[in-house]
Scaffold this active site. Sequence first.
Site, PDB file in Angstrom:
ATOM      1  N   SER A 121       0.928  -1.167   0.116  1.00 50.26           N
ATOM      2  CA  SER A 121      -0.082   0.037  -0.011  1.00 50.26           C
ATOM      3  C   SER A 121       0.645   1.246  -0.006  1.00 50.26           C
ATOM      4  CB  SER A 121      -0.848   0.007   1.290  1.00 50.26           C
ATOM      5  OG  SER A 121      -1.768   1.211   1.204  1.00 50.26           O
ATOM      6  N   GLY A 122       0.606   2.239  -0.897  1.00 48.65           N
ATOM      7  CA  GLY A 122       1.218   3.452  -0.981  1.00 48.65           C
ATOM      8  C   GLY A 122       2.561   3.208  -1.913  1.00 48.65           C
ATOM      9  N   THR A 169      -2.075   1.831  -8.058  1.00 50.41           N
ATOM     10  CA  THR A 169      -3.145   2.523  -8.558  1.00 50.41           C
ATOM     11  C   THR A 169      -2.740   3.613  -9.699  1.00 50.41           C
ATOM     12  OG1 THR A 169      -4.276   2.041  -6.568  1.00 50.41           O
ATOM     13  CG2 THR A 169      -5.197   3.850  -8.139  1.00 50.41           C
ATOM     14  N   ASN A 182      -1.042   5.223   3.511  1.00 50.79           N
ATOM     15  CA  ASN A 182      -1.398   5.507   1.920  1.00 50.79           C
ATOM     16  C   ASN A 182      -2.816   6.237   2.245  1.00 50.79           C
ATOM     17  OD1 ASN A 182      -1.789   5.903  -0.758  1.00 50.79           O
ATOM     18  ND2 ASN A 182      -1.961   3.790  -1.215  1.00 50.79           N
ATOM     19  N   SER A 206      -5.355   4.445  -0.477  1.00 48.65           N
ATOM     20  CA  SER A 206      -5.244   2.782  -0.538  1.00 48.65           C
ATOM     21  C   SER A 206      -6.471   2.334  -1.056  1.00 48.65           C
ATOM     22  CB  SER A 206      -4.886   2.413   0.949  1.00 48.65           C
ATOM     23  OG  SER A 206      -4.688   1.117   0.906  1.00 48.65           O
ATOM     24  N   SER A 207      -6.250   1.336  -1.982  1.00 44.34           N
ATOM     25  CA  SER A 207      -7.521   0.509  -2.638  1.00 44.34           C
ATOM     26  C   SER A 207      -7.581  -0.522  -1.507  1.00 44.34           C
ATOM     27  CB  SER A 207      -6.912  -0.144  -3.701  1.00 44.34           C
ATOM     28  OG  SER A 207      -6.616   0.757  -5.032  1.00 44.34           O
ATOM     29  N   GLY A 235      -0.924  -5.346  -2.062  1.00 42.02           N
ATOM     30  CA  GLY A 235       0.447  -6.235  -1.737  1.00 42.02           C
ATOM     31  C   GLY A 235       0.539  -6.850  -0.527  1.00 42.02           C
ATOM     32  N   GLU A 243       1.077  -7.263   3.220  1.00 41.53           N
ATOM     33  CA  GLU A 243       0.750  -6.589   4.390  1.00 41.53           C
ATOM     34  C   GLU A 243       1.384  -7.025   5.461  1.00 41.53           C
ATOM     35  OE1 GLU A 243      -2.852  -3.741   2.526  1.00 41.53           O
ATOM     36  OE2 GLU A 243      -3.129  -5.049   4.302  1.00 41.53           O
TER      37      GLU A 243
END
Length: 1002
Positions: free
Chosen positions: A107-108, A112, A157, A160-161, A394, A396
Amino acid sequence: MESALTARDRVGVQDFVLLENHTSEVAFIENLRKRFKENLIYTYIGSVLVSVNPYKDLEIYTKQHMERYRGVNFYEVSPHIYAVSDNAYRSMRSEKRDQCILISGESGAGKTEASKKVLQYYAVTCPASEHVQTVKDRLLQSNPVLEAFGNAKTLRNDNSSRFGKYMDVQFDFKGAPVGGHILNYLLEKSRVVHQSHGERNFHIFYQLIEGAEDELLRRLGLERMAQQYQYLVKGSCPKVSSINDRSDWKVVRKALSVIGFSDDEVEVHVHTHTHIYRHTHKGSYIERNSVLKMHTNTQRCSDSSILVGWLSLLGVDFSVLKEALTHKKITAKGEELMSPLNQEQASSARDALSKAIYGRTFTWLVNKINTSLAFKDKFNSKNASVIGLLDIYGFEVFQNNSFEQFCINYCNEKLQQLFIELTLKSEQEEYEAEGITWEPVQYFNNKIICDLVEEKFKGIISILDEECLRPGDASDITFLVKLEDTVGGHAHFVTHKLADGKTRKVMGREEFRLLHYAGEVNYNVNGFLDKNNDLLFRNLKEVMCSSENRILTQCFSREELTDKKLPETTATQFKNSLAKLMEILMSKDPSYVRCIKPNDAKQAGRFEEVLVRHQVKYLGLMENLRVRRAGFAYRRRYEVFLQRYKSLCPDTWPSWDGRLVDGVSTLVKHLGYKPEEYKLGRTKIFIRFPKTLFATEEALEERKHSLATKLQASWKGYNQKTKYRKLRWVLGFMFRHHPRCPENEYFLDYVRYTFLMKLHRALPKTVLDKSWPTPPPALTEASELLRKLCMQNLVWKYCKTISPEWKHQLEQKVVASEVFKDKKDNYPQSVPKLFVGTRLDGDDINPKVLQALGTEKMKYAVPVTKYDRKGFKARARQLLLTASSAIIVEEAKLKQRIDYSALKGVSVSSLSDGLFVLHVTCEDNKQKGDAVLQSDHVIETLTKVAICADKINNININQSSIKFTLGQGKEGIIDFTSGSELLVAKAKNGHLSVTAPRLNSR
C-alpha cells in the site's frame, strides 16, 4: 543504455541483470538508490519493471513521452511504464495472444497510479473513432468512481485500494479499445463500521459531505459535518491535508455521468449509501435503545425519529425494520421464535447490515460499470483481443494483522507462485527456442505455503470453515487450538504454544505465525470466525428483500431466503475467486510491474534502505534476478546488436550484407570475445557477463568520440565549401545573361541540372497530362524535344496496353470526333458514352427480316423514326446496317434498301436534334427518294453509317435547313430553329419544321 557510460557510476544500470554482483542484495538496493536520487524511478529486471514511488510529479508522462515509446523496441528507450504498456499492446497485435499486466506492491507503492498510466497510454495512443472515444472515456472515468467507493485513507497511504481489481480491456481488429470488464476481490467491508486511529472510512462519504450541493444534502437528510457521524470519525481523522474532498466529489459526479449513470441513478445510489450516516447520526441509536428492560423483557425505541429517517432511504416498513434490528429470529423444534438482542448483539446486527448493504451495492456498482463498458458487437466480441490489468493489494505486515491481512498475503503467495512459474517458464522457452542449454536454477518454491493455506481438509481455510460451521460453542480460540492440532507440525506454521522461548516473547497467545516467502507474519485470530462467516441475521435479510429501493431490490435476492444450501464463507469465496483469477492470468502472456515505496512518510527524495530491503525481499525481486541471470546477463536480437555495435568492426561497417548471425559472429570475434563469454542462438546473441557488454559499450564510446572528431573536421570543410559555392553562385547570377564563361558556368550548369531534376520528378504520367515545367532560356529547344519524346513514349505505352475491343471503340470515337466535334450541339454529351455493337437484339427483329437478309451479316441495328414523303407523318422503323447496304425495316417488311454505292451522302443539323437524311442517287430506280430519319443515338448511328459505307467525308452538317429529294423530281426542305424543347412538325409552308434546344455554344 540511457546515457553515456561515464554516467553509470551516478545513475547505475537500467537493467538489474547487468549488475556485476547480481547475487548481492546490497548492490541491488544501491542501484535502486542511485537511480531514485536522479529521478530515474524505473528499472528493469529483464522484462520486469521495478517502479519506485517518487511522491512528486515528474514530467515523464506527457503526450510527447507517449509518442516516444509508441511502437519502439522495448530496450531501445529507457525503462518506463509506457514501454511495458506498448510492448504488451504490440505483442497482442502481432502475436494474436491475449496479454496481462500484473501490478503489485504494498500500500502506497504506486500500484493504482501505475494502472492509471497504462489506461491513459492506451487512451491516447490507440486508434479512435466516436464510439471508441466513448469507450476510452468510460475506461478512464471508471477509476475515480471505483476509487471513491473502494479506496480509503490508511496509515500507509492516503489513497489505499481496499479491494483487488482486475480489468480486461478489449480491442478490436484495428487495435482500438472497444470494451472492458472489471472483476473485484475482497472489499474491506469492515472499514465501513470501524477504522483504526489515523484512518478514514471510504472516500465517497467525505466527498459527499464536503462537495455535494446543499439541496442534495437536504434531500438526503445530511449535515455538512463529518463529526456528526460515528462511522466517519472512529479513526479521528475526518479531514486529510493531501485530499480535497470537495473537488474529488465533482470529479466523481462527472465520471458517473460519463460512464452512463443517469442523474436519477446517481442520486438513488448515493441515497442508498447514506443510510450508513443516518443510522449512526450523533452516536448510535441502537446502542442507546436496545438495552434489555428487565421488568418487561422487551425493548423500547424512544428515539424513533432517526429510525423513520432510515425508511425513506431503505424503502422498508418502520415496524418491520425496528423489530429486525432489536430481535433475532430463532427456529426451535420447527417453530420460529423472536429473541431480543442485548446492546452488543444489536450493535453487531446494525454493523452487519451496514457492511452487507455497502458490500452488495459496491458489487452492483461494478456490474453497472461493466454494463457501460461491455463490447456491444456480439458478433465480433469473441474475436476481440484482450489486455488484462491486475491492480491488487500487496503483501501487508502490520503491528496487528487480522483476517483481511491473512487473505491479502495468501493472495500474494499465489501471485508469487504464478510469477516464478511463468518467469521460469518464459526463460526456459526462450533458451529452448534459441537452442541454448538451460542451466537449472534453485529458487524458493512457495507451493508449500499455498498448500498450507488452501489444501482441502487440512489447510487453514478448510479448518476455519469447519470451525465456522460446526455445531457447539465454536470461537476464535477453538479455531486456534484446532490449527495447532492439525497443522502444528508444519515447518511454516507456529503458535505461542508451539514456539520456543525466544519466539514466545514476541507472540501473543491469540496469534499464529506463518513463515511466508516474504517473511514472518503474526496473525491475531480475534474476529476470524465472524469475518469468515460474514452472516446477516435472517430477519434482517428478509427486511432488505422487501425493500422498495430500486438498487437494494437488485442487491438482495429473495432466492437467498429459500435456498437451503449454506452460503460459502468469505475465505472460500476468496480462494475460489483467486483460483479463477489464476486461470485467467495463466491463459495470457504476462508483463510485470513491481512497485516499491521508498519511505513511510510519503516524502519526495527520501530513500529508507531498511523499508526498501523488506519490499525487495517479499516482492521476490532477487529471486527473479537469479532466474533471469541463469547463465546469461544480456540477450538481444541479432539485428539490434549489429545495428548498435557494427561501427566497431571494419567488416561490418557501415553495413553488413550477409546473414545477420554471420555479421554478429564476425563482430564479436573482432572484439575479442572468448567462447565462454557468449553464445549464438537462432535469432539472438547471449552474453554471459555484464563486464563483457560494458567493455563493448566503452569501445563504442571511444568510437563515437573518434567519429565525432572526423565529423567535426568534415563539417568545417563542408562549411568552407558551402561559402565558396555561395560566392560562385552570386558571381554566376550576375553573369547569367552573358555567353558561357568561367564566371557563370557553375551557375548555368546548376540551373540546367535543377531543371532536369525537377523535370525528372514531375514528368507527365498519362497522355492527357499536358503539364511541363518552364525551362530556362538555354534549355528551351532541348525541353521541347524532350517533351515530344516523352509524349511519344506515353502514347506508345498507352497503345501497347489497348485491347482489340477498346481499340475498335477508340477508332469509332475518332471518326465521331472528326465528323462532329465543334459542329453539332449534342456531340459533347456523346463523348463519355461508349458506342455499342447494336441497339437491337435478335429478339427485337422480326424473323422474316432475318430470313430475307439471308447470309448478309448485320453490323448494327437501331430503332428510328421515319418521316414519310406525304405529310411528314412519323413512322416507327428499324435501321439495319450490313456490309453492303442500309435497310429500313417496317415490322416484317424490308421497306427500303439503300446500297452504299447509291448513298450520295448524309445530312444532319448542327443542333441537338436527332434528325438526319440519307441522300440517294436519282438514277437509282429502286429508290423512291431520300430517307428522312430520326434516332435517339444520332452521333453513334451516323458514325456507324459513315464507317460501314465509307462515307466519312460525305456527312454534311447544316446550320439552318436541309434540302432533300421527295421523288419524281420533287424537293423537300427541313427547317431547323433553336427552342426550349424538341418539336418536329409540318409547317404551313409545307416544310418539315424542327425546333431543338441549344446545349452548347460553339
